[in-house]
Each structure stands twice: as structure tokens, then as C-alpha cells.
Design a protein around this motif. Structure first.
Motif, mmCIF file in Angstrom:
data_model
loop_
_atom_site.group_PDB
_atom_site.id
_atom_site.type_symbol
_atom_site.label_atom_id
_atom_site.label_comp_id
_atom_site.label_asym_id
_atom_site.label_seq_id
_atom_site.Cartn_x
_atom_site.Cartn_y
_atom_site.Cartn_z
ATOM 1 N N GLY A 28 0.825 -1.247 -0.001
ATOM 2 C CA GLY A 28 0.194 -0.207 -0.191
ATOM 3 C C GLY A 28 0.902 1.270 -0.008
ATOM 4 O O GLY A 28 2.069 1.159 -0.261
ATOM 5 N N THR A 29 0.092 2.426 0.110
ATOM 6 C CA THR A 29 0.933 3.624 0.415
ATOM 7 C C THR A 29 0.418 4.438 1.557
ATOM 8 O O THR A 29 -0.506 4.117 2.262
ATOM 9 C CB THR A 29 0.407 4.542 -0.811
ATOM 10 O OG1 THR A 29 -0.995 4.792 -0.845
ATOM 11 C CG2 THR A 29 0.675 3.807 -2.195
ATOM 12 N N ASP A 30 1.215 5.404 1.955
ATOM 13 C CA ASP A 30 1.172 6.119 3.144
ATOM 14 C C ASP A 30 0.140 7.247 2.833
ATOM 15 O O ASP A 30 -0.438 7.718 1.847
ATOM 16 C CB ASP A 30 2.443 6.583 3.954
ATOM 17 C CG ASP A 30 3.162 7.501 2.867
ATOM 18 O OD1 ASP A 30 2.612 8.117 1.952
ATOM 19 O OD2 ASP A 30 4.124 8.034 3.456
ATOM 20 N N GLN A 31 0.037 8.326 4.001
ATOM 21 C CA GLN A 31 -0.740 9.422 3.733
ATOM 22 C C GLN A 31 -0.613 10.654 2.892
ATOM 23 O O GLN A 31 -1.367 11.304 2.560
ATOM 24 C CB GLN A 31 -0.933 10.036 5.496
ATOM 25 C CG GLN A 31 0.645 10.723 5.518
ATOM 26 C CD GLN A 31 1.424 9.793 6.140
ATOM 27 O OE1 GLN A 31 1.269 8.781 6.215
ATOM 28 N NE2 GLN A 31 2.539 10.291 6.387
ATOM 29 N N VAL A 32 0.874 10.352 2.033
ATOM 30 C CA VAL A 32 1.002 11.405 1.114
ATOM 31 C C VAL A 32 1.136 10.530 0.005
ATOM 32 O O VAL A 32 1.809 11.085 -1.235
ATOM 33 C CB VAL A 32 2.198 12.243 1.537
ATOM 34 C CG1 VAL A 32 1.884 13.374 2.361
ATOM 35 C CG2 VAL A 32 3.384 11.346 2.037
ATOM 36 N N GLY A 33 0.776 9.267 -0.389
ATOM 37 C CA GLY A 33 1.003 8.355 -1.459
ATOM 38 C C GLY A 33 2.299 7.769 -1.533
ATOM 39 O O GLY A 33 2.763 7.063 -2.846
ATOM 40 N N ARG A 34 3.243 7.853 -0.781
ATOM 41 C CA ARG A 34 4.474 7.150 -0.928
ATOM 42 C C ARG A 34 4.508 5.680 -0.706
ATOM 43 O O ARG A 34 3.774 5.292 0.071
ATOM 44 C CB ARG A 34 5.620 7.624 0.000
ATOM 45 C CG ARG A 34 5.804 9.115 -0.027
ATOM 46 C CD ARG A 34 6.735 9.671 0.851
ATOM 47 N NE ARG A 34 5.949 9.779 2.200
ATOM 48 C CZ ARG A 34 6.332 10.548 3.376
ATOM 49 N NH1 ARG A 34 7.643 10.879 3.570
ATOM 50 N NH2 ARG A 34 5.817 10.404 4.420
ATOM 51 N N ASP A 35 5.174 4.902 -1.586
ATOM 52 C CA ASP A 35 5.004 3.488 -1.613
ATOM 53 C C ASP A 35 5.699 2.970 -0.272
ATOM 54 O O ASP A 35 6.897 3.139 0.096
ATOM 55 C CB ASP A 35 5.851 2.860 -2.642
ATOM 56 C CG ASP A 35 5.743 1.292 -2.586
ATOM 57 O OD1 ASP A 35 4.834 0.844 -2.878
ATOM 58 O OD2 ASP A 35 7.123 0.673 -2.320
ATOM 59 N N GLU A 91 4.415 8.741 11.480
ATOM 60 C CA GLU A 91 3.770 9.585 10.407
ATOM 61 C C GLU A 91 2.480 8.559 10.146
ATOM 62 O O GLU A 91 1.419 9.054 9.541
ATOM 63 C CB GLU A 91 4.829 9.311 9.199
ATOM 64 C CG GLU A 91 5.762 10.323 9.320
ATOM 65 C CD GLU A 91 6.634 9.943 8.183
ATOM 66 O OE1 GLU A 91 6.502 9.007 7.358
ATOM 67 O OE2 GLU A 91 7.796 10.619 8.202
ATOM 68 N N SER A 92 2.141 7.546 10.579
ATOM 69 C CA SER A 92 0.897 6.623 10.199
ATOM 70 C C SER A 92 -0.191 6.725 11.142
ATOM 71 O O SER A 92 -1.261 5.894 10.789
ATOM 72 C CB SER A 92 1.536 5.213 10.010
ATOM 73 O OG SER A 92 1.880 4.839 11.060
ATOM 74 N N ARG A 93 0.041 7.530 12.408
ATOM 75 C CA ARG A 93 -1.032 7.608 13.316
ATOM 76 C C ARG A 93 -2.374 8.140 12.752
ATOM 77 O O ARG A 93 -3.401 7.480 13.193
ATOM 78 C CB ARG A 93 -0.584 8.513 14.558
ATOM 79 C CG ARG A 93 0.696 7.956 15.266
ATOM 80 C CD ARG A 93 0.850 8.684 16.447
ATOM 81 N NE ARG A 93 1.368 10.044 16.100
ATOM 82 C CZ ARG A 93 1.753 11.162 16.681
ATOM 83 N NH1 ARG A 93 1.458 11.034 17.962
ATOM 84 N NH2 ARG A 93 2.152 12.162 16.032
ATOM 85 N N GLY A 94 -2.184 9.039 11.819
ATOM 86 C CA GLY A 94 -3.598 9.481 11.358
ATOM 87 C C GLY A 94 -4.149 8.613 10.523
ATOM 88 O O GLY A 94 -5.669 8.505 10.343
ATOM 89 N N ALA A 95 -3.307 7.849 9.595
ATOM 90 C CA ALA A 95 -3.866 6.630 8.822
ATOM 91 C C ALA A 95 -4.526 5.547 9.589
ATOM 92 O O ALA A 95 -5.482 5.059 9.213
ATOM 93 C CB ALA A 95 -2.839 5.936 8.219
ATOM 94 N N VAL A 96 -3.958 5.206 10.926
ATOM 95 C CA VAL A 96 -4.747 4.426 11.729
ATOM 96 C C VAL A 96 -6.045 4.967 12.086
ATOM 97 O O VAL A 96 -7.066 4.046 11.998
ATOM 98 C CB VAL A 96 -4.060 4.004 12.998
ATOM 99 C CG1 VAL A 96 -4.708 3.339 14.023
ATOM 100 C CG2 VAL A 96 -2.748 3.310 12.619
ATOM 101 N N PRO A 118 -4.794 0.714 8.903
ATOM 102 C CA PRO A 118 -3.442 0.608 9.809
ATOM 103 C C PRO A 118 -2.454 -0.144 9.232
ATOM 104 O O PRO A 118 -1.395 -0.300 9.730
ATOM 105 C CB PRO A 118 -4.041 -0.492 10.800
ATOM 106 C CG PRO A 118 -5.126 -1.149 10.221
ATOM 107 C CD PRO A 118 -5.788 -0.065 9.127
ATOM 108 N N LEU A 119 -2.331 -0.501 7.993
ATOM 109 C CA LEU A 119 -1.402 -1.464 7.301
ATOM 110 C C LEU A 119 0.091 -0.425 7.484
ATOM 111 O O LEU A 119 1.036 -0.902 7.509
ATOM 112 C CB LEU A 119 -1.768 -1.587 5.757
ATOM 113 C CG LEU A 119 -0.633 -2.479 5.099
ATOM 114 C CD1 LEU A 119 -0.561 -3.836 5.766
ATOM 115 C CD2 LEU A 119 -0.826 -2.542 3.446
#
Length: 287
Positions: free
Chosen positions: A69-76, A244-249, A254-255
Motif C-alpha cells: 500500500g501507500t502512506d498518507q501522502v501516497g509514498r510506497d 507518520e501513520s498515526r493519522g492513517a490508523v 492501519p497497514l
């Protein structure tokens, strides 16, 4: 019959233990080799630039294009995980190498010389034990700024007493061994005996201790990056990725947090298992 049973029974019990020991070493070794390979060959293994953003592909799930997947700004995520292995493993390596060199030096001097020098260095080590590594690293960051250099220096100092105390005990024990007296009688100087005879004998134990310390150093540095005090964005780092992934969770993705978290946990467990298994084997060999 009883004598035969006494002979056969230990052999039957030792085989499963040996197999378990070999399995632990093999599993830990495979994991560590995989992460080291990711660290060394990240430019060839990573499918994308780890800092390349794609705002049209934010928090994408696993797919053939983006395996993790990708993160909150589209990075692999996979690319950032592979590149993050570099900072996540190099930092602890610097801590372990520095603290081991300093600890061996202090421990050898204290254990070999003895007397007032040993007492003085032992008191200094006792004082150093009072400062937790993470707290000392936070203090270093507040004085010298965020990044990797300040935490590495602080943790190297904080981990030195662990190595020094162990080496001091080993050296004091080795001084009473017959082979040390034999070398002294043959005319070898104390420095030569300490460095060329005693140090190689205690090196395996020090190596096992350093392996365990590597896992703790990795965990501490990842915690600092998670707090925003270690490696700074956009540099890839496992602890920073979790932060950085706290917002995504919170958004139900959560990935991006699970992947670096699993990498940290698996690596720390692998180093701890490897170090403990090496220590057990050394203890059984010397028993």
C-alpha cells in the motif's frame, strides 16, 4: 539394564534440545540476513523512490503496483520500509560498536589493574547506570538538536557500563586462571597477556552481549524517531514511519503502521534470540 538406561537417556533428551537450538539460530539468522540484505540492496529492491509522493493515490491498499500500500501522502510503503532499514540498523550498529569498544577498554583496565583504579572506575560505572539510555538520548537531543548523531552518542555512553561491567568480571576471573600465570612466568608482559591472551578468550561472551544490546538500541532509537526526536522526515526510518501513520490508523488504514511495527518487533526479537542462544552455547561450552 539400569546402566544402559543411564547412558541412553541423556542422549535422547539432548537431541531435541540441540535441534531447538539450531532452529532458533537458523530462524534468527534468516531474519537478520533478510533485513541486512534489504539495507544493502534497497536501491535495487525498492520499486519506487521512497520520497516520491502521489496525492492521487493516498492510503491505497495492497495491490500489484504497491504490495504494502501507500502512506498518507501516497509514498510506497514497501520502498520506505526497505530504505528505512538503513537508518534503523545503522544507528544501533554505531551504538553497539562504540559502546563495546569503550566498554571493553574500561572493563579490561579495571579488571586487570585492580586496586584503587578498579574501585574508581567501578563507582563511575555505577553512576552511569543511574541514567536510562532513552532519557540520556532525549537530553542530548535537547542540547544538540534532533537527528541521529546526538542519540547515537548518548546511547553509546549509556550502554558502555553494561559492557564494561561484564568485561571487568570476565577479566578478574581470567586473572586467576593457570594459563595467565603460565604466560607471566614465560616472560610475557601484562599488556601482551591481557590483549593477546585474555581478550580473545572473552570475546565470544562480549559478542553475545553486543548482539542483545543491538536489539535494545534499535528499540530505543525507533522510540526516539516515533517521538519526533530522532531521524527527521522525509528520511525513511521505521520509528518515523510509525509516527507518520498515526493519522492513517484513525482513518481505518492501519497497514502503514503495522508494517514498520512488525519490522521493529521481528528484528529486535531475532537479535535477542540470537544473543541469548549464543550466550547459552558459550555457557554450556565453558561448563
Amino acid at each position: 539394564m539400569s546402566a544402559l538406561g543411564a547412558v541412553v537417556r541423556p542422549g535422547r533428551l539432548s537431541l531435541p534440545r540441540s535441534l531447538r537450538s539450531d532452529a532458533v539460530l537458523l530462524a534468527a539468522g534468516v531474519v537478520l540476513v533478510a533485513f541486512v540484505a534489504a539495507c544493502l540492496f534497497a536501491p535495487w529492491l525498492a520499486p519506487y523512490d521512497p520520497d516520491a509522493t502521489d496525492l492521487g493515490n493516498v492510503l491505497a491498499p495492497s495491490s500489484p503496483e504497491h504490495w504494502l500500500g501507500t502512506d498518507q501522502v501516497g509514498r510506497d510503503t514497501l520502498s520506505r520500509l526497505l530504505y528505512g532499514a538503513r537508518t534503523s540498523l545503522v544507528g544501533p550498529l554505531l551504538v553497539v560498536v562504540t559502546s563495546t569498544v569503550l566498554g571493553v577498554l574500561v572493563g579490561m583496565v579495571a579488571g586487570w589493574r585492580g586496586g584503587w583504579l578498579d574501585a574508581t572506575l567501578s563507582r563511575v560505572l555505577d553512576i552511569a547506570f543511574a541514567f536510562p539510555a532513552l532519557l540520556l538520548a532525549i537530553l542530548a537531543v535537547s542540547l544538540f538538536g534532533k537527528g541521529l548523531a546526538a542519540p547515537v552518542m548518548a546511547m553509546s555512553i549509556a550502554y558502555t557500563p553494561f559492557v564494561a561491567r561484564q568485561v571487568r568480571g570476565l577479566v578478574r576471573s581470567a586473572r586467576s586462571r593457570p594459563y595467565v600465570s603460565a604466560y607471566a612466568v614465560q616472560g610475557f608482559g601484562p599488556v601482551d597477556v591481557a590483549l593477546r591472551r585474555v581478550l580473545p578468550n572473552i570475546a565470544p561472551v562480549v559478542l553475545a552481549q553486543a548482539t542483545v544490546l543491538f536489539g535494545y538500541a534499535l528499540l530505543d532509537l525507533a522510540a526516539l524517531s516515533f517521538l519526533g526526536l530522532g531521524v527527521q522526515p522525509p528520511t525513511s526510518d521505521w520509528g518515523a514511519m510509525i509516527n507518520e501513520s498515526r493519522g492513517a490508523v484513525l482513518l481505518g488504514q492501519p497497514l502503514t503502521a503495522v508494517v514498520p511495527s512488525v519490522a521493529v518487533i521481528v528484528t529486535v526479537v531475532a537479535f535477542n534470540l540470537l544473543g541469548e542462544e549464543l550466550g547459552d552455547r558459550i555457557a554450556r561450552r565453558d561448563a
